[in-house]
Design a protein around this motif. Structure first.
Motif, PDB file in Angstrom:
ATOM      1  N   LYS A 246       0.824  -1.209   0.000  1.00  0.00           N
ATOM      2  CA  LYS A 246       0.000   0.000   0.000  1.00  0.00           C
ATOM      3  C   LYS A 246       0.863   1.266   0.000  1.00  0.00           C
ATOM      4  CE  LYS A 246      -3.947   1.984   2.341  1.00  0.00           C
ATOM      5  NZ  LYS A 246      -5.068   1.824   3.249  1.00  0.00           N
TER       6      LYS A 246
ATOM      7  N   ILE B  72       1.346   3.409  -3.111  1.00  0.00           N
ATOM      8  CA  ILE B  72       0.251   4.135  -3.765  1.00  0.00           C
ATOM      9  C   ILE B  72       0.707   5.516  -4.244  1.00  0.00           C
ATOM     10  CG2 ILE B  72      -1.997   5.252  -3.430  1.00  0.00           C
ATOM     11  CD1 ILE B  72      -2.880   2.953  -1.736  1.00  0.00           C
TER      12      ILE B  72
ATOM     13  N   GLU C  45      -8.876   1.764  -1.870  1.00  0.00           N
ATOM     14  CA  GLU C  45      -7.735   2.300  -1.120  1.00  0.00           C
ATOM     15  C   GLU C  45      -6.926   3.269  -1.971  1.00  0.00           C
ATOM     16  OE1 GLU C  45      -5.460  -0.829   0.706  1.00  0.00           O
ATOM     17  OE2 GLU C  45      -7.041  -1.235   2.175  1.00  0.00           O
TER      18      GLU C  45
ATOM     19  N   ALA D 266      -6.931   7.428  -1.197  1.00  0.00           N
ATOM     20  CA  ALA D 266      -5.692   8.176  -1.007  1.00  0.00           C
ATOM     21  C   ALA D 266      -5.582   9.282  -2.046  1.00  0.00           C
ATOM     22  CB  ALA D 266      -4.493   7.229  -1.086  1.00  0.00           C
TER      23      ALA D 266
ATOM     24  N   SER E  94      -7.756  10.951  -3.641  1.00  0.00           N
ATOM     25  CA  SER E  94      -8.673  12.082  -3.467  1.00  0.00           C
ATOM     26  C   SER E  94      -8.145  13.090  -2.444  1.00  0.00           C
ATOM     27  CB  SER E  94     -10.055  11.581  -3.053  1.00  0.00           C
ATOM     28  OG  SER E  94      -9.997  11.064  -1.737  1.00  0.00           O
TER      29      SER E  94
ATOM     30  N   HIS F 112      10.822   8.843  -0.802  1.00  0.00           N
ATOM     31  CA  HIS F 112       9.372   8.708  -0.983  1.00  0.00           C
ATOM     32  C   HIS F 112       8.810  10.105  -1.237  1.00  0.00           C
ATOM     33  CE1 HIS F 112       5.440   6.700  -0.232  1.00  0.00           C
ATOM     34  NE2 HIS F 112       5.081   7.922   0.125  1.00  0.00           N
TER      35      HIS F 112
ATOM     36  N   LEU G 280       2.951   7.845   4.242  1.00  0.00           N
ATOM     37  CA  LEU G 280       3.960   6.869   3.813  1.00  0.00           C
ATOM     38  C   LEU G 280       3.373   5.453   3.769  1.00  0.00           C
ATOM     39  CD1 LEU G 280       6.875   6.330   3.022  1.00  0.00           C
ATOM     40  CD2 LEU G 280       7.566   6.756   5.360  1.00  0.00           C
ATOM     41  N   GLU G 281       2.343   5.234   4.546  1.00  0.00           N
ATOM     42  CA  GLU G 281       1.667   3.937   4.515  1.00  0.00           C
ATOM     43  C   GLU G 281       0.653   3.857   3.377  1.00  0.00           C
ATOM     44  OE1 GLU G 281      -0.024   2.997   8.323  1.00  0.00           O
ATOM     45  OE2 GLU G 281       1.922   2.907   9.320  1.00  0.00           O
ATOM     46  N   GLY G 282       0.552   4.933   2.587  1.00  0.00           N
ATOM     47  CA  GLY G 282      -0.363   4.928   1.449  1.00  0.00           C
ATOM     48  C   GLY G 282      -1.772   5.365   1.800  1.00  0.00           C
ATOM     49  N   LYS G 283      -1.899   6.003   2.971  1.00  0.00           N
ATOM     50  CA  LYS G 283      -3.225   6.458   3.391  1.00  0.00           C
ATOM     51  C   LYS G 283      -3.361   7.964   3.222  1.00  0.00           C
ATOM     52  CE  LYS G 283      -3.180   2.900   6.959  1.00  0.00           C
ATOM     53  NZ  LYS G 283      -2.682   2.701   8.334  1.00  0.00           N
ATOM     54  N   ARG G 284      -4.560   8.467   3.500  1.00  0.00           N
ATOM     55  CA  ARG G 284      -4.760   9.907   3.537  1.00  0.00           C
ATOM     56  C   ARG G 284      -3.869  10.480   4.642  1.00  0.00           C
ATOM     57  NH1 ARG G 284      -9.723  10.978   0.978  1.00  0.00           N
ATOM     58  NH2 ARG G 284     -10.248  12.790   2.197  1.00  0.00           N
ATOM     59  N   GLY G 285      -3.317  11.662   4.407  1.00  0.00           N
ATOM     60  CA  GLY G 285      -2.368  12.228   5.362  1.00  0.00           C
ATOM     61  C   GLY G 285      -3.061  12.865   6.550  1.00  0.00           C
TER      62      GLY G 285
END
Lengths: 166, 409
Positions: free
Chosen positions: A22, A25, A57, A61, A63, B163, B181-186
């Protein structure tokens, strides 16, 4: 498929840098955006297949991050910094000047599809204000004369089919 | 006087090339660390040096490293934070472009100190060239055997990866950076647990600003006493200041901490140009109250031709845009503030607006997970205190006291 072989290879190369897929991404979105110029649902789907993670997922992200345009832009994306350091040195008048030169308003794309003009938050070039980012490249300490030359060069290089690089 | 420590070779051509960096004593600190020092000794040396975080919060660096548990079998991560987005700040970019190996070496030493075998350098997405130069520096370091497996025959392994981000200011905040960094929304994380205990992938993690990290090899080479001999009792060493706005000679200047601001602005910066006078200074990046704290070391000079409501409108627009939306007071509050201040600036303010702004500020301050809410509020509260009559003027006269009309040349 929207993503070409080069982009797919680049994304796969990024993937191996992380123990958790992930994490790739954002790098994948960056690669895709560099190829296509913007992002959309089909691209998210393709990335999710490459990374083997749920589509949602990737879309979720993407968006969040405003750096990636979510609809098509012109061949060159002109981003004018309108934050405080640039504003103090005339960023607003710079935007007006660009609007006048390109014959479009902020947020629009020129009819020849060559330029899209937007204004953005601080790009971290405050000591060289006013500044703009065109595609990947920073243009700093701008004057009218410099803007004229930059736009002429970009028009000319696009006629010759040459790509600009940083 | 400028004190060029981090900036010693900043104008040296090709300093970004590893051979030139090596000819200037590069990677000697890394070799010394690996061959002659224990992680505890490195942490001790950094603690003694008095080095504090250069990203804005100013937390003691050695102390931060010491929070990583020693008896934890999970992998540990070291992250260099180059998500430089604080308005007015552009020092990390200069370091990455002109002396990227100093950052690589500093990251390597920091990683060793906390027992990490994987380091990331999180560079803001717009910094394409700086990120490229960091990648190139890391590649060169691998090729020379300073990174990778069995580094310099010591058996120590360390991988390093650049990154790039996606243009979100919030990702400079360390827990938002981890999510990104984990690929999620910040979005920020509640603390505790602190990143040193549960950071990236819920493993012990240290996040340091890259200016902080660039100082580490210098401290290892020259000793903690040398570093601590610079600066003041409380703030040791040097700091890069980004001087921008209405100033004759804008630029990045490295100074000993404790150097008077007037020296930076007048002697180095040449003062306010075009015969105007200074009206205000934002001293530490846009998140700091006028005339107050060090922050990220960004000094923005504002002349007397500037409407302070206009300045604040610019800033609140930024914070509203960058609010991640996680905490209601910040998400809703910055949007309300933007509307009210925009209305004021347009000459459509109403009696009671200033009190309303005061009240919204009070309801954001200290009520959010991360400091973005506070950062949005502090310059507003400070401006309302120092320039309240100018805000009131907008309500009474439906226009600016001075109109900010800045034209680029």
């Amino acid at each position: 498929m929207i993503l070409n072989d080069i982009s797919i290879a680049k994304i796969r190369q990024k993937m191996i840098c992380y123990t958790v897929r992930k994490s790739a991404i954002l790098p994948a979105l960056t690669v895709a955006c560099r190829q296509v110029g913007h992002l959309n649902n089909e691209i998210y789907r393709e990335i999710s297949v490459i990374l083997e993670i749920p589509y949602l997922e990737v879309a979720e992200a993407a968006s969040f991050y405003t750096m990636f345009p979510k609809k098509p832009v012109g061949r060159h994306l002109i981003q004018v910094c309108h934050n405080i350091s640039c504003a103090l040195l005339g960023a607003d008048s710079l935007i007006s000047y660009l609007e006048e030169k390109l014959g479009i308003k902020k947020g629009e794309t020129s009819p020849d599809n060559l330029f899209t003009l937007i204004s953005v938050e601080c790009l971290g070039s405050c000591t060289s204000a006013p500044m703009i980012q065109i595609d990947d490249k920073y243009y700093e300490l701008l004057t009218r004369e410099k803007i004229d030359r930059i736009l002429d060069d970009l028009k000319e290089s696009s006629l010759n089919g040459k790509e600009s690089s940083f | 006087m400028e004190k060029k420590v981090l900036f010693k070779y900043i104008d040296f051509p090709e300093q970004a090339n590893i051979n030139i960096y090596l000819s200037h004593g590069g990677y000697q600190a890394w070799e010394k660390t690996l061959k002659n020092m224990s992680p505890a000794a490195v942490i001790d040396e950094i603690k003694k040096s008095g080095l504090r975080g250069r990203g804005g919060a100013g937390f003691p660096t050695g102390l931060k490293w010491s929070f990583v548990p020693k008896d934890n079998s999970k992998p540990r991560y070291l992250i260099g934070n180059a998500d430089e987005s604080e308005p007015g700040t552009c020092k990390d970019r200069v370091l990455m472009e002109h002396d990227p190996h100093a950052i690589v070496e500093g990251m390597a030493i920091a990683a060793f100190a906390i027992g990490s075998h994987q380091a990331f350098c999180y560079v803001r997405g717009e910094f394409v060239r700086p990120a490229h130069l960091m990648e190139k520096a890391i590649e060169e370091a691998y090729a020379k055997g300073f990174l990778g497996n069995d580094i310099l025959g010591t058996g120590y392994n360390l991988n390093m990866t650049v990154h790039t981000g996606g243009g979100a200011y919030i990702c400079g905040e360390e827990t938002a950076l981890l999510n990104s960094l984990e690929g999620k929304r910040g979005m920020s994380r509640l603390r505790p647990p602190f990143p040193a205990i549960e950071g990236l992938y819920l493993c012990p993690t240290v996040v340091n600003n890259v200016e902080t990290l660039a100082a580490v090899p210098l401290i290892i080479n020259n000793g903690a006493e040398w570093y601590a001999s610079m600066g003041t009792d409380k703030s040791k060493g040097t700091k890069i200041f980004s001087l921008s706005g209405h100033i004759k000679r804008p630029g990045n200047y490295e100074l000993e901490l404790g150097t008077p601001l007037s020296y930076l602005i007048n002697d180095l910066g040449g003062g306010v140009p075009d015969g105007h006078n200074m009206k205000a200074i934002i001293p530490g990046g846009s998140s700091t109250p006028f005339g107050s704290m060090l922050g990220s070391g960004a000094v923005i000079v504002i002349n007397d031709q500037t409407c302070m409501v206009w300045v604040i409108e610019r800033l609140i627009h930024f914070y509203r845009h960058e609010s991640c939306g996680e905490c209601t007071p910040c998400r809703e509050g910055t949007a309300w503030l933007e509307q009210l201040i925009e209305r004021l600036e347009k000459g459509k303010g109403r009696p009671g607006d200033l009190e309303k702004i005061d009240s919204i500020c009070d309801n954001i301050l200290g009520r959010t997970i991360c400091p973005l809410g506070d950062a949005a509020v502090m310059p507003i509260q400070s401006a309302l205190k120092l320039f309240r009559e100018e805000f009131q003027y907008h309500i009474d006269n439906k226009r600016c006291l001075v109109k900010s009309e800045f034209v680029f040349k």
